[in-house]
Design a protein around this motif. Structure first.
Motif, short mmCIF file in Angstrom:
data_model
loop_
_atom_site.label_atom_id
_atom_site.label_comp_id
_atom_site.label_asym_id
_atom_site.label_seq_id
_atom_site.Cartn_x
_atom_site.Cartn_y
_atom_site.Cartn_z
N GLY A 146 37.88 47.95 39.83
CA GLY A 146 36.47 47.52 39.81
C GLY A 146 36.21 46.53 38.68
N HIS A 147 35.32 45.57 38.95
CA HIS A 147 34.82 44.60 37.96
C HIS A 147 35.72 44.47 36.71
CE1 HIS A 147 33.23 48.42 36.50
NE2 HIS A 147 32.38 48.47 37.50
N PRO A 148 36.86 43.74 36.83
CA PRO A 148 37.90 43.79 35.78
C PRO A 148 37.55 43.20 34.42
CG PRO A 148 38.51 42.26 37.52
CD PRO A 148 37.28 42.97 38.00
N SER A 196 29.20 43.12 45.94
CA SER A 196 27.81 43.02 45.46
C SER A 196 27.49 44.12 44.46
CB SER A 196 26.84 43.12 46.63
OG SER A 196 26.92 44.42 47.21
N ASP A 197 28.25 45.25 44.52
CA ASP A 197 27.91 46.43 43.71
C ASP A 197 26.45 46.84 43.97
OD1 ASP A 197 28.31 48.48 41.85
OD2 ASP A 197 29.30 47.15 40.42
N ALA A 198 25.99 46.60 45.20
CA ALA A 198 24.59 46.90 45.56
C ALA A 198 24.26 48.36 45.31
CB ALA A 198 24.35 46.56 47.03
N GLY A 208 38.89 52.12 41.14
CA GLY A 208 38.98 52.67 39.79
C GLY A 208 38.29 51.71 38.84
N SER A 209 37.35 52.23 38.04
CA SER A 209 36.61 51.37 37.12
C SER A 209 36.64 51.92 35.70
CB SER A 209 35.14 51.25 37.54
OG SER A 209 35.03 50.61 38.80
N VAL A 210 36.75 51.01 34.74
CA VAL A 210 36.62 51.41 33.34
C VAL A 210 35.15 51.24 32.97
CG1 VAL A 210 37.38 51.01 30.96
CG2 VAL A 210 38.97 50.60 32.87
N HIS A 211 34.46 52.35 32.81
CA HIS A 211 33.06 52.33 32.36
C HIS A 211 32.94 52.91 30.95
CE1 HIS A 211 32.04 52.71 36.88
NE2 HIS A 211 31.67 51.51 36.53
N PHE A 212 34.03 53.55 30.48
CA PHE A 212 34.01 54.24 29.19
C PHE A 212 35.24 53.85 28.38
CE2 PHE A 212 31.76 56.83 32.24
CZ PHE A 212 30.68 57.36 31.54
N SER A 253 33.04 44.56 49.30
CA SER A 253 33.98 45.65 49.02
C SER A 253 33.45 46.71 48.06
CB SER A 253 35.30 45.08 48.49
OG SER A 253 35.19 44.72 47.13
N HIS A 254 32.17 46.69 47.73
CA HIS A 254 31.69 47.63 46.70
C HIS A 254 30.17 47.79 46.85
CE1 HIS A 254 32.16 48.66 42.10
NE2 HIS A 254 31.06 49.23 42.57
N ILE A 255 29.77 48.81 47.61
CA ILE A 255 28.33 49.04 47.90
C ILE A 255 28.01 50.52 47.67
CG2 ILE A 255 26.57 49.02 49.72
CD1 ILE A 255 28.53 46.92 51.13
N LEU A 291 35.13 56.04 47.03
CA LEU A 291 34.50 56.42 45.76
C LEU A 291 34.73 55.32 44.74
CD1 LEU A 291 35.80 60.07 45.11
CD2 LEU A 291 33.46 59.42 45.76
N GLU A 292 33.79 55.19 43.80
CA GLU A 292 34.06 54.44 42.59
C GLU A 292 34.28 55.48 41.50
OE1 GLU A 292 31.06 51.78 40.94
OE2 GLU A 292 32.54 50.92 39.56
N VAL A 293 35.53 55.55 41.06
CA VAL A 293 35.93 56.60 40.12
C VAL A 293 35.89 56.04 38.69
CG1 VAL A 293 37.83 58.13 39.44
CG2 VAL A 293 37.47 57.58 41.87
N ASP A 333 30.14 56.00 46.42
CA ASP A 333 29.27 56.52 45.38
C ASP A 333 30.10 56.73 44.12
OD1 ASP A 333 26.49 56.72 45.51
OD2 ASP A 333 26.58 58.33 46.98
N HIS A 334 29.41 56.75 42.98
CA HIS A 334 30.08 57.00 41.70
C HIS A 334 30.54 58.46 41.60
CE1 HIS A 334 27.51 53.66 39.86
NE2 HIS A 334 28.73 53.34 39.50
N THR A 335 31.66 58.68 40.95
CA THR A 335 32.07 60.08 40.72
C THR A 335 31.06 60.81 39.83
OG1 THR A 335 33.56 59.15 39.03
CG2 THR A 335 34.57 59.99 41.07
ZN LIG Z 1 31.16 50.12 38.11
#
Ligand SMILES: [Zn+2]
Ligand SMILES: [Zn+2]
Length: 255
Positions: free
Chosen positions: A165-167, A234-236, A119-123, A4-6, A93-95, A37-39
Motif C-alpha cells: 500500500g501507498h509505498p 483511490s483509497d476511497a 500490506g501497509s506501513v501506517h506505524f 485497486s484500493h477501495i 483487507l488492508e493490513v 477494510d482496514h484490519t
Molecule cells: Zn493505508
C-alpha cells in the motif's frame, strides 16, 4: 481499468452500497474494484496493534476506534458473491503491518480466504505517523524515514501480501529527510520485483487537501524500470471517490 484500493470504512455493508460503487466505477470507465477494510476495524486483529502501546497518542487513537467482528464483513462478501455485476469485484483487507506481530498475523490470516491482501506501513515502532502533523514535532525525521523503509522491506519479505500500500506515504505532511531517498526507492523496487508483489499509485491524500498525493515521480520511474506492476488506487472511504484523480496518476499495468 482497476481501482485497486477501495474501503467500506464507515459505510454500511449493504447491497445498495455495492450498486452505488458499481455505478460510479462504470461512469469512470473502471471495470474492476478491489474492495477492502482496514484490519483496525476488526476485533480479531486487535493483537496486531500491541506495539502502539509504545506511543501514547497512537495507542489512544487505536483504543478509541470502534471495532466489529470480521464475520460481519465475510458474511456480506458471501452475499455479494452470489450476485452478478457488470464490473469485477474482488474482496480483501488492508493490513497494518508491524514486524513485531508478523508471526501471529500469518497464523490469523490462514483462517480467511481473501482475493488479495494489501500490506501497509501506517506505524513506525508504534507511532501512527499519518494522523496529525503535530504528532511529528520533536521527532527524528531521518530516523523515521530509515525505519519506514526498513519496515517496508520486512513487509515485502514476509511474503504475506499481494500488494504494497501507498509505498511513500511517509511524505504525507511534507517532512523530508536530510539524505537522498533514491537508494531506498531502488531497494524497494528491486524487492517488489524479486518477491513478485504489486504496489500502487494512491490518490487518497488528495481527499484531505494534500497536493503531494500519488507516488514521487522518481520512485514511480524506478518501479517502472524494474518492471513492478503499479496499480492506480483511490483509497476511497466513500463510494463517490472511486477513481478519484485517476487522470492525474500514472500507472504501469503492462507487466
Ligand atoms: Zn493505508
Ligand atoms: Zn487504505
Amino acid at each position: 481499468m482497476l481501482d485497486s484500493h477501495i474501503h467500506f470504512e464507515h459505510q454500511p455493508y449493504d447491497l445498495k452500497l455495492i450498486d452505488d460503487m458499481v455505478n460510479v466505477a462504470l461512469s469512470k470507465g473502471i471495470d474492476e474494484l478491489n474492495l477492502l477494510d482496514h484490519t483496525h476495524k476488526f476485533k480479531e486483529f486487535e493483537f496486531l496493534y500491541e506495539p502502539t502501546k509504545k506511543d501514547e497518542k497512537s495507542y489512544i487513537w487505536y483504543k478509541t476506534h470502534k471495532t466489529i467482528s470480521i464475520k460481519e464483513y465475510i458474511d456480506f462478501i458471501h452475499i455479494v458473491q452470489k450476485r452478478k455485476y457488470p464490473v469485477k469485484l474482488n474482496f480483501g483487507l488492508e493490513v497494518c503491518y508491524f514486524p513485531e506481530t508478523e508471526d501471529k498475523l500469518r497464523e490469523e490470516l490462514k483462517k480467511y480466504d481473501f482475493d488479495f491482501l494489501i500490506g501497509s506501513v501506517h506505524f513506525i515502532d508504534g507511532f501512527a505517523f499519518d494522523i496529525k502533523k503535530e504528532n511529528w514535532y520533536g521527532r527524528d525525521i531521518d530516523n523515521l524515514y530509515k525505519r519506514y523503509f526498513k519496515i517496508t522491506e520486512l513487509l515485502i519479505k514476509s511474503k504475506i501480501f499481494t500488494q504494497l500500500g501507498h509505498p511513500d506515504a511517509i511524505k504525507i505532511f511534507s517532512f523530508f529527510p536530510s539524505f537522498d531517498l533514491h537508494p531506498y526507492y531502488e531497494k524497494i523496487a528491486k524487492l517488489l520485483k524479486e518477491y513478485n508483489m504489486m504496489t500502487e499509485n494512491n490518490s487518497g491524500f488528495a481527499r484531505h487537501g494534500f497536493t503531494n498525493y500519488g507516488l514521487n515521480k522518481d520512485f514511480f520511474s524506478i518501479l517502472e524500470k524494474e518492471g513492478v506492476r503499479v496499480n492506480k488506487s483511490s483509497d476511497a472511504h466513500k463510494y463517490e471517490d472511486i477513481g478519484n484523480k485517476f487522470d492525474e496518476l500514472q500507472s504501469c499495468n503492462l507487466y
